[in-house]
Design a protein around this motif. Structure first.
Motif, PDB file in Angstrom:
ATOM      1  N   UNK A 174     -18.563 -24.338  52.152  1.00  0.00           N
ATOM      2  CA  UNK A 174     -18.478 -22.871  52.035  1.00  0.00           C
ATOM      3  C   UNK A 174     -17.088 -22.373  51.668  1.00  0.00           C
ATOM      4  N   UNK A 175     -16.051 -23.013  52.214  1.00  0.00           N
ATOM      5  CA  UNK A 175     -14.685 -22.584  51.886  1.00  0.00           C
ATOM      6  C   UNK A 175     -14.367 -22.849  50.419  1.00  0.00           C
ATOM      7  N   UNK A 176     -14.830 -23.975  49.889  1.00  0.00           N
ATOM      8  CA  UNK A 176     -14.575 -24.294  48.488  1.00  0.00           C
ATOM      9  C   UNK A 176     -15.289 -23.313  47.568  1.00  0.00           C
ATOM     10  N   UNK A 177     -16.517 -22.964  47.889  1.00  0.00           N
ATOM     11  CA  UNK A 177     -17.257 -22.002  47.071  1.00  0.00           C
ATOM     12  C   UNK A 177     -16.570 -20.641  47.075  1.00  0.00           C
ATOM     13  N   UNK A 178     -16.153 -20.198  48.240  1.00  0.00           N
ATOM     14  CA  UNK A 178     -15.463 -18.920  48.323  1.00  0.00           C
ATOM     15  C   UNK A 178     -14.142 -18.924  47.601  1.00  0.00           C
ATOM     16  N   UNK A 179     -13.412 -20.037  47.659  1.00  0.00           N
ATOM     17  CA  UNK A 179     -12.119 -20.130  46.987  1.00  0.00           C
ATOM     18  C   UNK A 179     -12.294 -20.091  45.475  1.00  0.00           C
ATOM     19  N   UNK A 180     -13.314 -20.790  44.956  1.00  0.00           N
ATOM     20  CA  UNK A 180     -13.543 -20.789  43.512  1.00  0.00           C
ATOM     21  C   UNK A 180     -13.949 -19.408  43.020  1.00  0.00           C
ATOM     22  N   UNK A 181     -14.815 -18.725  43.792  1.00  0.00           N
ATOM     23  CA  UNK A 181     -15.216 -17.385  43.406  1.00  0.00           C
ATOM     24  C   UNK A 181     -14.035 -16.428  43.412  1.00  0.00           C
ATOM     25  N   UNK A 182     -13.147 -16.576  44.391  1.00  0.00           N
ATOM     26  CA  UNK A 182     -11.966 -15.717  44.465  1.00  0.00           C
ATOM     27  C   UNK A 182     -11.047 -15.968  43.279  1.00  0.00           C
ATOM     28  N   UNK A 183     -10.890 -17.255  42.878  1.00  0.00           N
ATOM     29  CA  UNK A 183     -10.041 -17.562  41.737  1.00  0.00           C
ATOM     30  C   UNK A 183     -10.600 -16.972  40.455  1.00  0.00           C
ATOM     31  N   UNK A 184     -11.920 -17.122  40.237  1.00  0.00           N
ATOM     32  CA  UNK A 184     -12.516 -16.566  39.025  1.00  0.00           C
ATOM     33  C   UNK A 184     -12.432 -15.047  39.007  1.00  0.00           C
ATOM     34  N   UNK A 185     -12.567 -14.433  40.177  1.00  0.00           N
ATOM     35  CA  UNK A 185     -12.462 -12.979  40.265  1.00  0.00           C
ATOM     36  C   UNK A 185     -11.054 -12.511  39.922  1.00  0.00           C
ATOM     37  N   UNK A 186     -10.055 -13.228  40.427  1.00  0.00           N
ATOM     38  CA  UNK A 186      -8.674 -12.866  40.126  1.00  0.00           C
ATOM     39  C   UNK A 186      -8.372 -13.035  38.636  1.00  0.00           C
ATOM     40  N   UNK A 187      -8.953 -14.079  38.023  1.00  0.00           N
ATOM     41  CA  UNK A 187      -8.735 -14.280  36.592  1.00  0.00           C
ATOM     42  C   UNK A 187      -9.340 -13.143  35.777  1.00  0.00           C
TER      43      UNK A 187
END
Length: 566
Positions: free
Chosen positions: A508-521
């Motif tokens: 779950x932490x990895x999924x949330x981190x990837x989504x946050x990175x794509x959102x920031x991009x």
């Protein structure tokens, strides 16, 4: 796959892609031997536990600090191992580590107090373990991709082979030559790591250049061709400007004066640079790489200085703590922290636990051998499973950790020989599965990925060090207080249980981190586009020039139209 520019038998191996074999098999053999001399010998020191207590008159907890300090230095100095490997290379670091572990073990045989053994066997040997183990497992992961889990599992079985062979061998050998000379024998075996380090040839992945189209097939342009192209392009640019500035232009009074001027200057500068490069190619090699800057060139009454420094190869960071920003890595590090509580105490106390439950002392040493054999099957099985599964590999590791918790509880409930044998077999199987994959698992995209493994493995093992320091002494304190060796296994159960919870949160932490990175991009990209639009709107794109004379018929008609509009 193999590139032709690898240098010598000891130079770096250059491949166009990850070889999944080749010299990687020699590196796998090296890692097998390193496992024998590090974890294999470390986990067989439990056969000398009673001898050290009798020799120095110390308690379980005091003697356990020898193993604990060794494990702590082993893991705590992981960042140092990463820095030295990135600075000097894997080979010299591993060779120095082999020398230190051999020196520390041999000098431990001649100590006269447990405090001195804290330094020799704890600090010196522990540092040698770290400098030998981490660089070897890191470079092994770089030689393999598709087979990484399987090869790492097979190569790491050296630990199990060592436990299977060393436990009964040193139990019998110490009856003839004593525990001190047994340590000398172990130190001589560990000296083989010095020669093993020569097998760790660096690997360079250099993709083959892509074949270009017809332009590349024509070969490089000559100086005359470049000069003619430059003159033709310059004439076209001047013609374009003159046509735009004339009264016959279709734009009827709209002229891109600033833009055309910039085109002329850029075309002239580019053409001049191409011509000078051609001259340099004909005269000889480019010497600008060895000079800090090229001479100042004069063109169209303007001075243009072109700086050209020496080519510098991009080197990896000595130690990268940016992985601590990754929530998945933090949870995975906590998993390693708590799981380490159960990595060493069972092997240290299983012989004494078996004796306390009525097992013959001669047969009790074979409990470590049973663990070792099952450990080999566990490593091979997890390697095959991870190569076949389609789900996240961290979930497979989580299942092994949960089952390992149940086995540790069973140790405290059985009372007969065969019950302990079954528990040792199950523990060895699942322990082999977990211990052989928890470090290489960092290379999976579920955690940090292969690109960040070289720098993250040092941080990960560093975090583990604190549990390695507390694990064996905590078990020894519980044994001294309760007078029951089964109490040491309860601390392992608690640690493994907490590690299972942390490992379950990695996904779950990895999924949330990837989504946050794509959102920031996406936010950054939209902000850049908006800023660019604002800048374009602020700059004038053209200049209006009224070319019609005041007394012309066209000008009079325009004035009449304006009057009617008013």
């Amino acid at each position: 796959m193999r590139m032709p520019n690898s240098k010598g038998c000891l130079g770096p191996n250059v491949y166009s892609e990850v070889p999944d074999g080749g010299w990687g098999w020699a590196v796998a053999v090296a890692f097998f031997l390193v496992e024998v001399c590090t974890y294999g010998t470390l986990k067989t020191l439990g056969v000398f536990l009673q001898d050290l207590m009798e020799e120095f008159g110390e308690s379980n907890s005091r003697v356990s600090w020898v193993i604990s300090i060794c494990v702590f230095i082993f893991t705590f100095t992981a960042p140092l191992s990463t820095i030295l490997s990135n600075r000097f290379g894997y080979r010299p670091v591993v060779m120095v580590g082999g020398f230190l572990m051999s020196l520390g073990t041999i000098t431990s045989a001649f100590t006269d107090s447990i405090n001195k053994m804290y330094i020799t066997l704890g600090i010196v040997t522990g540092l040698g373990y770290c400098l030998s183990f981490l660089p070897t497992v890191t470079i092994l992961a770089q030689y393999f991709s598709r087979r990484r889990a399987l090869v790492t599992s097979i190569a790491s079985s050296g630990e199990s082979v060592a436990i299977f062979a060393f436990a009964p061998a040193f139990t019998a050998l110490k009856e003839h030559i004593g525990w001190r000379y047994c340590l000398v024998v172990i130190g001589i075996i560990q000296a083989s790591v010095i020669g093993t380090g020569l097998l760790l040839r660096p690997i360079i992945i250099m993709p083959q250049p892509v074949e270009e189209d017809n332009e590349s097939e024509k070969g490089p342009l000559s100086f005359k061709q470049l000069q003619s192209d430059y003159e033709l392009e310059n004439e076209q640019t001047k013609t374009s400007i003159s046509s735009r500035g004339s009264g016959t232009s279709e734009d009827s009074g709209v002229t891109f004066l600033s833009e055309s001027d910039e085109d002329l200057r850029s075309a002239g500068a580019e053409g001049k640079a191409m011509m000078e490069e051609a001259v340099q190619d004909e005269e000889g090699p480019d010497l600008s790489l060895s000079a800090p800057s090229t001479p100042i060139k004069k063109y169209e009454d303007k001075l243009v200085e072109v700086e050209a420094g020496p080519l510098q190869h991009s080197s990896p960071k000595l130690l990268d703590f940016s992985v601590l920003k990754d929530c998945a890595f933090i949870w995975y590090s906590l998993f390693g922290l708590f799981a380490t509580l159960g990595f060493f105490a069972p092997q240290l106390y299983i012989i004494e636990l078996s004796k306390s439950k009525g097992v013959d002392p001669g047969m009790a040493s074979y409990m470590l051998s049973v663990m070792a054999v099952a450990d080999i099957f566990g490593r091979l099985s997890i390697g095959l499973v991870l190569n076949k599964v389609r789900c996240k590999k961290t979930l497979v590791l989580l299942g092994c950790v949960v089952l390992l918790c149940l086995v540790l509880v069973a140790f405290t409930q059985v009372w007969e020989f065969w019950g302990l044998v079954v528990c040792c077999a199950l523990y060895g199987f699942f322990m082999g599965a977990v211990s052989s994959t928890h470090i290489p698992m960092l290379a999976e995209e579920d955690v940090v990925g292969i690109q960040k493994m070289a720098s993250s493995v040092g941080v990960y093992v560093f975090i583990q060090s604190f549990a390695g320091l507390a694990g064996p002494p905590l078990g020894g304190v519980l044994v001294d207080v309760t007078q029951d060796y089964g109490a040491a296994f309860y601390s392992c159960v608690v640690g493994m249980g907490l590690s299972a919870v942390c490992l379950a949160l990695v996904g779950p932490a990895k999924s949330g981190f990837c989504q946050k990175q794509s959102k920031n991009k996406e936010v950054g990209r939209s902000w850049e586009e908006e800023e660019k639009i604002n800048q374009d709107s602020d700059q004038p794109e053209f200049l209006e020039v009224d070319l019609a004379p005041e007394d012309s018929l066209f000008r009079k008609s325009l004035d009449q139209d304006k009057a009617h509009m008013i």
